[in-house]
Design an enzyme around this catalytic site. Structure first.
Site, PDB file in Angstrom:
ATOM      1  N   HIS A   1       0.818  -1.233  -0.110  1.00  0.00           N
ATOM      2  CA  HIS A   1      -0.024  -0.007   0.078  1.00  0.00           C
ATOM      3  C   HIS A   1       0.826   1.364   0.045  1.00  0.00           C
ATOM      4  O   HIS A   1       0.446   2.446   0.039  1.00  0.00           O
ATOM      5  CB  HIS A   1      -0.882  -0.017   1.246  1.00  0.00           C
ATOM      6  CG  HIS A   1      -0.139   0.342   2.434  1.00  0.00           C
ATOM      7  ND1 HIS A   1       0.585  -0.801   3.142  1.00  0.00           N
ATOM      8  CD2 HIS A   1      -0.226   1.646   3.212  1.00  0.00           C
ATOM      9  CE1 HIS A   1       0.934  -0.231   4.330  1.00  0.00           C
ATOM     10  NE2 HIS A   1       0.777   1.227   4.424  1.00  0.00           N
TER      11      HIS A   1
HETATM   12  C1  UD1 Z   1      -1.159   5.371   6.411  1.00  0.00           C
HETATM   13  C2  UD1 Z   1       0.024   6.020   7.038  1.00  0.00           C
HETATM   14  C3  UD1 Z   1       0.977   4.683   6.581  1.00  0.00           C
HETATM   15  C4  UD1 Z   1       0.609   3.330   7.406  1.00  0.00           C
HETATM   16  C5  UD1 Z   1      -0.973   3.278   6.797  1.00  0.00           C
HETATM   17  C6  UD1 Z   1      -1.508   1.929   7.195  1.00  0.00           C
HETATM   18  C7  UD1 Z   1       0.596   8.232   6.835  1.00  0.00           C
HETATM   19  C8  UD1 Z   1       1.294   9.304   6.120  1.00  0.00           C
HETATM   20  N1  UD1 Z   1       0.518   6.995   6.399  1.00  0.00           N
HETATM   21  O1  UD1 Z   1      -1.193   5.200   5.058  1.00  0.00           O
HETATM   22  O2  UD1 Z   1       2.301   5.015   7.528  1.00  0.00           O
HETATM   23  O3  UD1 Z   1       1.328   2.310   6.872  1.00  0.00           O
HETATM   24  O4  UD1 Z   1      -1.829   4.244   7.084  1.00  0.00           O
HETATM   25  O5  UD1 Z   1      -2.645   1.713   6.560  1.00  0.00           O
HETATM   26  O6  UD1 Z   1       0.171   8.605   7.965  1.00  0.00           O
HETATM   27  N2  UD1 Z   1      -8.826   5.447   3.193  1.00  0.00           N
HETATM   28  C9  UD1 Z   1     -10.064   4.793   3.162  1.00  0.00           C
HETATM   29  N3  UD1 Z   1     -10.467   4.252   4.239  1.00  0.00           N
HETATM   30  C10 UD1 Z   1      -9.734   4.459   5.334  1.00  0.00           C
HETATM   31  C11 UD1 Z   1      -8.462   5.165   5.452  1.00  0.00           C
HETATM   32  C12 UD1 Z   1      -7.823   5.423   4.139  1.00  0.00           C
HETATM   33  O7  UD1 Z   1     -10.757   4.698   2.145  1.00  0.00           O
HETATM   34  O8  UD1 Z   1     -10.309   4.333   6.636  1.00  0.00           O
HETATM   35  C13 UD1 Z   1      -8.317   5.733   1.715  1.00  0.00           C
HETATM   36  C14 UD1 Z   1      -8.488   6.951   1.267  1.00  0.00           C
HETATM   37  O9  UD1 Z   1      -8.853   7.114   0.106  1.00  0.00           O
HETATM   38  C15 UD1 Z   1      -7.266   7.786   1.563  1.00  0.00           C
HETATM   39  C16 UD1 Z   1      -6.217   6.536   1.326  1.00  0.00           C
HETATM   40  O10 UD1 Z   1      -6.852   5.537   1.715  1.00  0.00           O
HETATM   41  O11 UD1 Z   1      -6.863   8.781   0.940  1.00  0.00           O
HETATM   42  C17 UD1 Z   1      -5.006   6.674   2.109  1.00  0.00           C
HETATM   43  O12 UD1 Z   1      -5.057   6.792   3.531  1.00  0.00           O
HETATM   44  P1  UD1 Z   1      -3.848   7.698   4.413  1.00  0.00           P
HETATM   45  O13 UD1 Z   1      -4.493   7.579   5.989  1.00  0.00           O
HETATM   46  O14 UD1 Z   1      -3.883   9.111   3.836  1.00  0.00           O
HETATM   47  O15 UD1 Z   1      -2.826   6.964   4.259  1.00  0.00           O
HETATM   48  P2  UD1 Z   1      -2.352   5.355   3.946  1.00  0.00           P
HETATM   49  O16 UD1 Z   1      -2.001   5.018   2.659  1.00  0.00           O
HETATM   50  O17 UD1 Z   1      -3.543   4.557   4.705  1.00  0.00           O
END
Ligand code: UD1
Length: 366
Positions: A208
């Site tokens: 991811h």
């Molecule tokens: C985040 C952390 C990463 C960790 C990962 C674990 C940062 C910079 N990154 O990355 O270190 O390894 O979490 O999962 O803090 N989304 C959903 N549902 C959710 C959460 C996210 O659909 O409940 C989608 C959204 O489209 C969002 C994307 O996932 O834009 C990314 O989510 P984000 O929290 O920004 O970063 P992660 O890639 O999850």
């Protein structure tokens, strides 16, 4: 007087890390009053609530509901909401865990309000500043008053950065506390039969990181590697919402779905996921925590990154760095299938007692 402790969690791996801390603080209610803040960085049931259920974490006292936005907006939204929470709660100490945006944002706010900060999982460095987590780790450590370190490389990194050694405590790994505490429940999970899998006859994939999934070029490389591996061994891929979004955006959904030997599934609960990993032949990942969990379980792990902030998993554990090199991946897969991969050993203090050590140290703070 009781110490007022504010614990912050925001994203999926944070929940696994706070669970043993919440439990330990709960055993010492005479000494501590704990307030749990959920920033809302992760919000889907399968990315958040199911972890609270699985790990029996009490409901957050405060929910900041920030959701998904760009890094700057997310960090800023957490900071604004968290400042209100701190001013209202007046904690003696803020505990942040890991390296996500919530960790950084809450550390910044606490330090500006002169509230002491404890960072659990301090000192890890990938030395790769293109990773958002590396920036989060460096800033959080530089602001923290108590740095709880999970592996000895972390001690060396903090020393090199000139952090006062009196602030640093080598306590082991809280993620492994959670793993040890839940092993019997994990063993009972029926995820293998639900997915019609046979023990030791499949591999698990979790990818991811932006560096692997955010562009069409890297997704194409990842796809090519997974296609090649799936010709050798069945694969199960619980897919992170970010990856699903990117695969859709770059029009790779049908390609992945057409791979006969690759099973794409929704993200799993903690218990089911660890059971899936524990019984697998090997794991392909770019996650931080999974490199540690596979080392603890003795399962071979191929990390699709050029570096790791958790080198002990390579030096002592079962982890190999393979980048996005198909040749490397296939050669390690062959080794593993032929029973020639390293056995690994359990790193120092990964003994299920890290949260106990942390809470003891915090109880002695004046
Ligand atoms: C985040 C952390 C990463 C960790 C990962 C674990 C940062 C910079 N990154 O990355 O270190 O390894 O979490 O999962 O803090 N989304 C959903 N549902 C959710 C959460 C996210 O659909 O409940 C989608 C959204 O489209 C969002 C994307 O996932 O834009 C990314 O989510 P984000 O929290 O920004 O970063 P992660 O890639 O999850």
């Amino acid at each position: 007087m009781k110490k007022r402790i504010l614990i912050v969690a925001g994203a999926r791996p944070n929940f696994v890390k706070i669970a043993p801390l919440m439990y330990e603080f709960g055993r010492h209610k005479r000494l501590f009053e704990v307030v749990l803040v959920h920033t809302g960085q992760h919000y889907d049931f399968e990315m958040s609530d199911v972890f609270f259920q699985n790990l029996k974490i009490t409901k957050p006292d405060i929910h900041l509901n920030v959701g998904s936005v760009s890094h700057a907006v997310q960090t800023a939204k957490i900071m604004i909401a968290f400042e209100h929470a701190i001013l209202e709660q007046k904690p003696d100490l803020v505990i942040v865990v890991g390296d996500v945006n919530s960790t950084l944002a809450c550390s910044l706010v606490a330090s500006k309000l002169n509230i002491r900060i404890a960072h659990v999982e301090a000192g890890l460095r990938s030395f790769d500043r293109t990773m958002p987590e590396e920036i989060n780790r460096m800033v959080t450590d530089s602001l923290s008053d108590y740095l709880f370190v999970s592996e000895k490389n972390g001690l060396r990194n903090l020393k090199r950065e000139g952090i006062d050694p009196n602030k640093i405590y080598f306590v082991g790994n809280v993620m492994i506390d959670t793993l040890s505490a839940n092993l019997s429940i994990i063993n009972e999970s029926d995820i293998l039969s639900r997915l019609r899998l046979t023990c030791n006859e499949y591999s698990v994939v979790t990818l991811h990181r932006p560096s692997n999934v955010d562009s069409a070029e890297t997704i194409a490389e990842v796809f090519d590697i997974l296609r090649a591996v799936s010709r050798v061994v069945k694969m199960v891929y619980p897919i992170h919402p970010r990856t699903r979004k990117m695969i859709r955006k770059h029009k790779f959904s049908s390609k992945f779905e057409e791979l006969g030997n690759l099973l794409l599934i929704n993200p799993l609960s903690y218990i089911d996921f660890i059971k899936l990993v524990k019984e697998s032949k090997f794991v392909i990942t770019d996650s931080g925590g999974i490199q540690e969990e596979t080392t603890s379980l003795g399962v071979p792990c191929l990390t699709m990154r050029e570096n790791t902030e958790r080198p002990v998993t390579i030096e002592e554990g079962t982890n190999y760095l393979v980048g996005r090199s198909k040749t490397k991946v296939l050669s390690f897969v062959k080794k593993i299938i032929n029973g020639k991969s390293k056995n690994g050993s359990i790193p120092e203090l990964w003994d299920g007692k890290s949260a106990k050590r942390i809470v003891k140290i915090i109880s002695m703070i004046q």
